[in-house]
Design a protein around this motif. Structure first.
Motif, PDB file in Angstrom:
ATOM      1  N   HIS A   2       0.914  -1.189  -0.340  1.00 62.14           N
ATOM      2  CA  HIS A   2       0.038   0.128   0.146  1.00 62.14           C
ATOM      3  C   HIS A   2       0.893   1.366  -0.073  1.00 62.14           C
ATOM      4  O   HIS A   2       1.916   1.118   0.084  1.00 62.14           O
ATOM      5  CB  HIS A   2      -0.920   0.160   1.099  1.00 62.14           C
ATOM      6  N   HIS A   3       0.243   2.440  -0.210  1.00 62.09           N
ATOM      7  CA  HIS A   3       0.859   3.686   0.086  1.00 62.09           C
ATOM      8  C   HIS A   3       0.011   4.549   1.095  1.00 62.09           C
ATOM      9  O   HIS A   3      -1.146   4.201   1.288  1.00 62.09           O
ATOM     10  CB  HIS A   3       1.130   4.471  -1.330  1.00 62.09           C
ATOM     11  N   ASP A   4       0.669   5.574   1.654  1.00 63.17           N
ATOM     12  CA  ASP A   4       0.139   6.489   2.526  1.00 63.17           C
ATOM     13  C   ASP A   4       0.165   7.712   1.906  1.00 63.17           C
ATOM     14  O   ASP A   4       0.920   8.282   1.142  1.00 63.17           O
ATOM     15  CB  ASP A   4       0.959   6.433   4.019  1.00 63.17           C
ATOM     16  N   LEU A  33       9.907  -1.551  -0.918  1.00 64.36           N
ATOM     17  CA  LEU A  33       9.486  -0.353  -1.091  1.00 64.36           C
ATOM     18  C   LEU A  33       9.795  -0.050  -2.431  1.00 64.36           C
ATOM     19  O   LEU A  33      10.558  -0.541  -3.085  1.00 64.36           O
ATOM     20  CB  LEU A  33      10.589   0.779  -0.392  1.00 64.36           C
ATOM     21  N   PRO A  87       6.621   6.050  -5.925  1.00 63.95           N
ATOM     22  CA  PRO A  87       5.149   6.346  -6.065  1.00 63.95           C
ATOM     23  C   PRO A  87       4.694   6.387  -7.495  1.00 63.95           C
ATOM     24  O   PRO A  87       3.511   5.855  -7.483  1.00 63.95           O
ATOM     25  CB  PRO A  87       5.199   7.731  -5.359  1.00 63.95           C
ATOM     26  N   SER A 110      -0.278   1.461  -9.358  1.00 65.59           N
ATOM     27  CA  SER A 110      -1.384   2.333  -9.109  1.00 65.59           C
ATOM     28  C   SER A 110      -2.551   2.259 -10.160  1.00 65.59           C
ATOM     29  O   SER A 110      -3.822   2.344  -9.743  1.00 65.59           O
ATOM     30  CB  SER A 110      -0.868   3.908  -9.488  1.00 65.59           C
ATOM     31  N   TYR A 118      -5.977   2.688  -1.139  1.00 65.28           N
ATOM     32  CA  TYR A 118      -4.427   2.780  -1.175  1.00 65.28           C
ATOM     33  C   TYR A 118      -3.743   1.466  -1.339  1.00 65.28           C
ATOM     34  O   TYR A 118      -2.528   1.448  -1.138  1.00 65.28           O
ATOM     35  CB  TYR A 118      -4.168   3.175   0.416  1.00 65.28           C
ATOM     36  N   GLY A 124       3.269   8.648  -0.449  1.00 66.04           N
ATOM     37  CA  GLY A 124       2.912   8.013  -1.674  1.00 66.04           C
ATOM     38  C   GLY A 124       3.886   6.818  -2.145  1.00 66.04           C
ATOM     39  O   GLY A 124       3.767   6.154  -3.186  1.00 66.04           O
ATOM     40  N   TRP A 125       5.079   6.464  -1.417  1.00 65.71           N
ATOM     41  CA  TRP A 125       5.823   5.442  -1.802  1.00 65.71           C
ATOM     42  C   TRP A 125       5.001   4.218  -1.355  1.00 65.71           C
ATOM     43  O   TRP A 125       4.534   3.988  -0.263  1.00 65.71           O
ATOM     44  CB  TRP A 125       6.924   5.529  -1.112  1.00 65.71           C
ATOM     45  N   TRP A 126       5.131   3.013  -2.180  1.00 61.07           N
ATOM     46  CA  TRP A 126       4.388   1.693  -1.794  1.00 61.07           C
ATOM     47  C   TRP A 126       5.383   1.221  -1.052  1.00 61.07           C
ATOM     48  O   TRP A 126       6.722   1.199  -1.070  1.00 61.07           O
ATOM     49  CB  TRP A 126       4.358   0.981  -3.165  1.00 61.07           C
ATOM     50  N   HIS A 127       4.815   0.477  -0.170  1.00 58.24           N
ATOM     51  CA  HIS A 127       5.575  -0.552   0.927  1.00 58.24           C
ATOM     52  C   HIS A 127       4.761  -1.584   1.396  1.00 58.24           C
ATOM     53  O   HIS A 127       3.510  -1.488   1.484  1.00 58.24           O
ATOM     54  CB  HIS A 127       6.140   0.192   2.203  1.00 58.24           C
TER      55      HIS A 127
END
Length: 142
Positions: A26-28, A45, A48, A54, A60, A96-99
């Motif tokens: 997800h991303h925040d 990680l 974004p 996306s 998210y 925005g970074w996916w983790h």
């Protein structure tokens, strides 16, 4: 200083879990400062702006599992990184970074969430006065 950048009041979280506890990819919408207190966690990680994640995301969450090698090979995500956090390690996760996270052993972690620190670093910005025109190219006759 963390409180100054978390205007919504809720600016911290505590995660406690056993080995194998996972947080899906997800991303925040805001920055996170994550601190590993006890145990170890494996992190994936990804930058974004990745259409591979996306375009098929639901809110998210991306709906992919980066722990699966076939998924990683299929997606071939540019800039994908992985790391393991040990007790005392800290990780800054920009908005925005996916983790995706998985506890390798029983773990306790703290996070400072909802941080609205601007994603701008003026000392690193290129000023127009720094740009010099390239010298004219001369063509060599054939």
């Amino acid at each position: 200083w963390l409180v100054a950048y978390a205007p919504h009041g809720r600016n911290h979280a505590l995660w406690v879990g056993g080995a194998g506890t996972r947080t899906r990819l997800h991303h925040d919408a805001s920055h996170i400062l994550f601190v590993q207190l006890l145990g170890r966690k494996h992190w994936w990680l990804a930058p974004p702006i990745l259409p591979e994640l996306s375009q098929q995301a639901s809110g998210y969450y991306a709906g992919e599992d980066l722990d699966d090698p076939e998924t990683r090979n299929r997606l071939a995500l540019p800039g994908l990184r992985e790391t393991v956090l040990e007790p005392g390690d800290a990780l800054w996760i920009p908005a925005g970074w996916w983790h995706q996270v998985r506890s390798l052993v029983p773990s306790v972690s703290a996070g400072f969430v909802g941080l609205t620190i601007p994603n701008r670093f003026p000392q690193l910005e290129l000023r127009t006065t720094d740009v010099r025109p390239s010298p004219p190219r001369t063509r060599t006759p054939r």
